[in-house]
Design a protein around this motif. Structure first.
Motif, short mmCIF file in Angstrom:
data_model
loop_
_atom_site.label_atom_id
_atom_site.label_comp_id
_atom_site.label_asym_id
_atom_site.label_seq_id
_atom_site.Cartn_x
_atom_site.Cartn_y
_atom_site.Cartn_z
N VAL A 95 -9.43 6.66 7.20
CA VAL A 95 -8.14 6.09 6.82
C VAL A 95 -7.05 7.03 7.33
N ARG A 97 0.85 -1.20 0.00
CA ARG A 97 0.00 0.00 0.00
C ARG A 97 0.88 1.23 0.00
N ALA A 133 -14.73 5.20 10.81
CA ALA A 133 -14.83 5.21 9.35
C ALA A 133 -13.84 6.24 8.81
N HIS A 172 -3.50 3.43 5.69
CA HIS A 172 -3.94 2.40 6.63
C HIS A 172 -5.41 2.64 6.96
N SER A 173 -6.20 1.59 6.94
CA SER A 173 -7.60 1.70 7.35
C SER A 173 -7.68 1.79 8.87
N ARG A 218 -10.70 1.26 10.34
CA ARG A 218 -11.87 0.45 10.68
C ARG A 218 -11.44 -0.77 11.47
#
Length: 195
Positions: free
Chosen positions: A187, A152, A185, A178-179, A181
């Motif tokens: 990033v 990523r 909600a 990086h998420s 979650r």
């Protein structure tokens, strides 16, 4: 002294001559057509010059928590599934700048047939002094295979107004994504300048 009246060689003629010479060289090796490329002598590994190989280093510029709305599918295309994720707000900060992520941007995504995702996010951030920065973050996400982690990474292009934040216009930025979650909600985007 060069003869100024001498005609300059035609670029197309030079390209055709170069192609003919390379074809003749491959023919001299007994190679022709597509097989020539497959059977051509291997290139040596490593650098092509004697200049020292110095990898660029990175310096942290900022991190942003970018809040997002639910993903909306836009349907399939010949290249894969198209999606959009609205950007609804957030915050960012770094050693030289901080502020808020403005709502109204979006992350357009393409999920390719091979599972790789291409993200193209365009949004604005407002620094504490009121300056509006435009951010374009293009991300490639390759899902990990055989136990390997996801790949990523992104390139980030920033446009800042003239003034105290104009230094951002003169940087090549790379980033990570990086998420956050299921905690929220959002990033996390981290931006680094190449130096």
């Amino acid at each position: 002294m060069p003869d100024r009246a001498a005609p300059h060689p035609d670029r197309r003629a030079l390209l055709v001559s170069g192609a003919a010479l390379s074809g003749a060289a491959l023919a001299g090796l007994g190679l022709s057509g597509p097989a020539a490329a497959a059977e051509a002598p291997a290139l040596p590994a490593g650098p092509l010059s004697d200049l020292p190989l110095v990898a660029p280093r990175t310096e942290f510029v900022y991190e942003a928590v970018v809040e997002i709305a639910p993903l909306v599918s836009l349907g399939d295309s010949p290249l894969g599934e198209r999606r959009i994720v609205p950007i609804t707000g957030g915050r960012f900060q770094g050693p030289r700048i901080r502020g808020t992520v403005l709502s109204g941007g979006a992350d357009r995504q393409l999920v390719r047939k091979d599972g790789v995702r291409r993200l193209d996010a365009l949004y604005e951030m407002q620094a504490e002094d009121g300056a509006i920065l435009t951010v374009r973050n293009q991300v490639l996400i390759d899902p990990g295979r055989d136990g390997a982690p996801d790949y990523r990474f992104s390139t980030i292009e920033m446009t800042a107004p003239e003034g105290p934040h104009a230094w951002l216009n003169r940087l090549v930025l790379v980033g990570t994504l990086h998420s956050l979650r299921p905690a929220r909600a959002a990033v996390l985007v981290r931006a680094f300048r190449l130096a």
